[in-house]
Motif scaffolding. Sequence first.
Motif: not given
Length: 417
Positions: A23-24, A26-27, A218-219, A221-223, A225-226, A229
């Motif tokens: 996940a990390s 990707r940045h 990873e899920r 992480w995405d939460l 990020l959302a 934002e």
Amino acid sequence: MTVHQEPRVLLYPRIRKSPFFYASRRHGVQMYSVYNHTYHPRHYGDPVAEYWALLEGVTLWDVGVERQIEISGPDAFDFTNLLITRDLSKCAVGQCKYVFLTDQHGGIINDPILLRLEENRFWLSLADSDVLLWARGVASHAGMEVRIEEVDVGPVQVQGPKSFAVMRDLLGEEVADLRYYYLHDFTIDGIEVTVSRTGYTGEIGYEIYVHHASRDAERLWDLVLAAGEPHGLRVIGPCHIRRIEGGMLAHGADITVDTNPFEVGMGYDWMVDLEQEADFIGKEALRRIKAEGPARRLVGLELGGERLGSYNDGSMIDAFPVHHGGEVVGAVTSGCYSPRLEKNIALALVPAALSEIGTRFTVDVGERPGAQLPSGTEPVEAVVVPKPFIDPTKEQPKGDVAALGAGTPVASGGAGS
């Protein structure tokens, strides 16, 4: 011969990966190091821009390298109290403490955050050393009923003045009740987490410990990020400029097993409770060191010369030799240029007799001790100054997050660490 200034770090199966590794990356990770035998993102291209993002907004860090060692069982309290220099009876269930683990000579093996989850269940959120092996070795001779294991838990840090806003959107208003150095369990979209109001920044911030990290990291992480934002959240590496400004220690650099708590100074000596009834490993050695006085001190320095780097950018390959009276007397253990202070600052281990404010040194800023300095580089002048360099009483991380949510100035408060 030609020296390649930025050799690659090999990514391959022998070195562990954080549960957030994919996940990390990707940045746009630009530099890794290896920490607790695990790949660790150090920066994403511009450490100074990351520093300002931390100070002015909100940031997300992959700190899955902070392995969680769980100590449980009927004797977990007594065993954990044997490992640490603080009095564990002063740590309530649901509270965190910054602790030292010392060996029989008083040397610092690790300086983790301890989380007390239950009466007899603790996590040690590790700095960079093999505490799992140490603790199991101690347990094999302790004669206590205790279980010690690395659990499937991975932390991320959400740090910066807007971190509360992100955490409120992620967890709800209840997160406002979380005090400095306390923890609480939450569920985020079916993911079990433990959240503590802690961090490696000297800013308001939180750590989210993801249970079942190999499945849910990873899920999560995405939460995050959302949720971040709308607040301009930025993914960064650990901000060493800020931690040096705050006088925060890096195990393996500022402290090692050859450093004792009384050498560290800056108030960390209160973390050694020699008056408690319970014994702990290193207690007698530390009693002698305190009585005799430490031979060295970790001091703050301001340095002249050209701007240093950000410490985590590959600009400080080795400790910098510190000279006094024509001799090498100590070493700069962490150094950087502070954009806020507009000067070079550093932590350095020097003889106690030379640790007074105003003492002057010269410092080599070459690539390694004893090496010829790069062409055109001269030793720089340095002077001992008070540390931490910024916010010595930790007013910032203890701030009133409710005031932040209301858009009003932050006042100090909360529990100590």
